[in-house]
Design a protein around this motif. Structure first.
Motif, short mmCIF file in Angstrom:
data_model
loop_
_atom_site.label_atom_id
_atom_site.label_comp_id
_atom_site.label_asym_id
_atom_site.label_seq_id
_atom_site.Cartn_x
_atom_site.Cartn_y
_atom_site.Cartn_z
N ASP A 91 -6.61 4.33 2.86
CA ASP A 91 -6.65 4.65 4.47
C ASP A 91 -5.32 4.40 4.91
OD1 ASP A 91 -6.29 2.02 4.46
OD2 ASP A 91 -8.30 1.55 5.24
N HIS A 92 -5.43 4.83 6.32
CA HIS A 92 -3.77 4.92 6.99
C HIS A 92 -3.29 3.48 6.87
CE1 HIS A 92 -3.83 8.78 8.86
NE2 HIS A 92 -5.36 8.62 8.65
N ALA A 93 -4.10 2.50 7.24
CA ALA A 93 -3.50 0.92 7.05
C ALA A 93 -2.99 0.71 5.91
CB ALA A 93 -4.50 -0.23 7.36
N HIS A 94 -3.45 1.24 4.70
CA HIS A 94 -2.83 0.87 3.47
C HIS A 94 -1.64 1.67 3.04
CE1 HIS A 94 -2.39 -0.38 -0.72
NE2 HIS A 94 -2.33 0.95 -1.12
N LEU A 95 -1.54 2.92 3.67
CA LEU A 95 -0.30 3.78 3.50
C LEU A 95 0.81 3.07 4.39
CD1 LEU A 95 -1.91 7.36 3.59
CD2 LEU A 95 -1.10 6.15 1.71
N ARG A 96 0.42 2.75 5.68
CA ARG A 96 1.47 1.78 6.24
C ARG A 96 2.14 0.64 5.81
NH1 ARG A 96 -1.68 3.20 10.53
NH2 ARG A 96 -2.85 1.12 10.37
N SER A 97 1.00 0.01 4.83
CA SER A 97 1.49 -1.09 4.16
C SER A 97 2.86 -0.83 2.93
CB SER A 97 0.68 -1.97 3.61
OG SER A 97 0.04 -1.30 2.41
N LEU A 98 2.56 0.55 2.68
CA LEU A 98 3.59 1.11 1.60
C LEU A 98 4.73 1.79 2.37
CD1 LEU A 98 0.97 2.69 -0.75
CD2 LEU A 98 2.29 0.41 -0.97
N GLY A 99 4.70 1.72 3.68
CA GLY A 99 5.89 2.48 4.37
C GLY A 99 5.62 3.93 4.68
N VAL A 100 4.41 4.29 4.54
CA VAL A 100 3.96 5.71 4.68
C VAL A 100 3.51 5.88 6.15
CG1 VAL A 100 2.64 7.79 3.71
CG2 VAL A 100 3.88 6.19 2.25
N LEU A 101 4.02 6.81 6.73
CA LEU A 101 3.42 6.87 8.38
C LEU A 101 2.98 8.25 8.42
CD1 LEU A 101 6.54 5.55 10.32
CD2 LEU A 101 4.54 4.25 9.52
N HIS A 102 1.95 8.41 9.22
CA HIS A 102 1.14 9.65 9.38
C HIS A 102 0.70 9.80 10.70
CE1 HIS A 102 -2.47 12.03 9.65
NE2 HIS A 102 -1.81 12.89 8.94
N VAL A 139 15.79 -0.80 -3.93
CA VAL A 139 15.68 -2.25 -3.74
C VAL A 139 15.41 -2.69 -2.30
CG1 VAL A 139 17.14 -4.20 -3.89
CG2 VAL A 139 17.52 -2.57 -5.81
N ARG A 140 16.03 -2.20 -1.40
CA ARG A 140 15.57 -2.36 0.02
C ARG A 140 14.20 -2.02 0.25
NH1 ARG A 140 19.97 0.38 3.05
NH2 ARG A 140 21.45 0.32 1.85
N TYR A 141 13.58 -0.69 -0.31
CA TYR A 141 12.32 -0.41 -0.26
C TYR A 141 11.52 -1.41 -0.73
CZ TYR A 141 7.59 1.86 -0.74
OH TYR A 141 6.63 1.72 -0.97
N ILE A 142 11.68 -2.10 -1.91
CA ILE A 142 10.74 -3.07 -2.77
C ILE A 142 10.90 -4.30 -1.60
CG2 ILE A 142 10.52 -4.45 -4.61
CD1 ILE A 142 9.62 -1.41 -5.00
N LYS A 143 12.11 -4.65 -1.29
CA LYS A 143 12.08 -6.04 -0.49
C LYS A 143 11.36 -5.63 0.83
CE LYS A 143 16.28 -7.68 -2.36
NZ LYS A 143 17.84 -8.38 -2.10
N SER A 144 11.25 -4.57 1.26
CA SER A 144 10.37 -4.30 2.51
C SER A 144 9.08 -4.62 2.53
CB SER A 144 10.81 -2.80 3.15
OG SER A 144 10.11 -2.07 2.43
N LEU A 145 8.35 -4.25 1.32
CA LEU A 145 7.15 -4.39 0.73
C LEU A 145 6.80 -6.02 0.72
CD1 LEU A 145 6.38 -1.56 -1.70
CD2 LEU A 145 6.16 -1.67 0.59
N GLU A 146 7.76 -6.48 -0.02
CA GLU A 146 7.47 -8.05 -0.36
C GLU A 146 7.52 -8.86 1.19
OE1 GLU A 146 10.89 -8.78 -2.92
OE2 GLU A 146 9.72 -7.97 -4.68
N GLY A 147 8.42 -8.38 2.04
CA GLY A 147 8.46 -9.15 3.30
C GLY A 147 7.30 -8.57 3.95
N ALA A 148 6.61 -7.36 3.96
CA ALA A 148 5.28 -7.18 4.59
C ALA A 148 4.37 -7.80 3.90
CB ALA A 148 4.95 -5.62 4.63
N ALA A 149 4.34 -8.07 2.75
CA ALA A 149 3.15 -9.06 1.97
C ALA A 149 2.98 -10.52 2.55
CB ALA A 149 3.41 -8.78 0.49
N VAL A 150 4.20 -10.86 2.77
CA VAL A 150 4.60 -12.36 3.25
C VAL A 150 4.25 -12.40 4.85
CG1 VAL A 150 6.12 -14.09 3.77
CG2 VAL A 150 6.35 -12.95 1.74
N ALA A 151 4.19 -11.67 5.59
CA ALA A 151 3.95 -11.41 7.14
C ALA A 151 2.40 -11.77 7.54
CB ALA A 151 4.70 -10.29 7.73
#
Length: 185
Positions: free
Chosen positions: A24-35, A173-185
């Protein structure tokens, strides 16, 4: 737009390859993909251009052009471009597409599972694939898509094929770090 996990069964890349596992959209957003879905119906207050201008201003998309991915639109480059689009790669800039006509598939690599998620885009879909994410694109069986491309700055369309060197690219590297930051938040 419809998003699901790619079935990884060999065959024509333009076919749906639908595994039956949807996302769904929420999962895509968690990967940085916007729609966004923006109506192309010009009878609605101001038309699609007004909404695209609003989103572009809000997100800092300053430049734009149109791409017509058809045999007529790309001429002799058609086959080579489609082949290049479907090679797994990343960019150092967001890939932003507003679909004006036709349809196609953006496949993105989910991190950390490394599975492909297939996103079927249709007219009215505005998709943002973030810098640093591995992805690829193909037409579907309609064999044509026309899209407005938006850019934060001047277009920089250098594709970086997936490799150990690309894995250490600053944007990756920045992209991967953004995902790690989102998982912690």
């Amino acid at each position: 737009m419809r998003a699901y996990y790619f079935d990884n069964i060999a065959g024509d890349q333009r076919l749906p390859h639908d595994s039956g596992r949807y996302t769904d959209h929420a999962h895509l957003r968690s990967l940085g993909v916007l729609h966004w879905n923006v109506s192309l119906d010009s009878r609605l207050g101001g038309g699609w251009e007004t909404e695209i201008d609003r989103i572009a201003e809000q997100h800092g998309y300053k430049n734009r052009d149109t791409i017509d991915v058809t045999k007529e639109g790309l001429g002799d480059l058609y086959d080579s471009k489609l082949s290049a689009f479907f090679e797994e790669h990343m960019h150092e800039d967001d890939e932003i597409r507003f679909i004006l006509s036709g349809s196609g598939f953006f496949d993105i690599r989910e991190h950390p599972s490394n599975e492909w998620i297939r996103i079927h885009v249709l007219p009215g879909d505005l998709l943002v694939v973030p810098a640093g994410i591995y992805h690829r694109f193909t037409l579907d069986t309609l064999n044509q898509i026309k899209a407005l491309r938006l850019f934060k700055e001047e277009p920089n369309w250098t594709p970086y094929a997936r490799s150990p060197e690309t894995d250490s690219n600053d944007y990756r590297v920045r992209y991967i770090k953004s995902l790690e930051g989102a998982a912690v938040a």
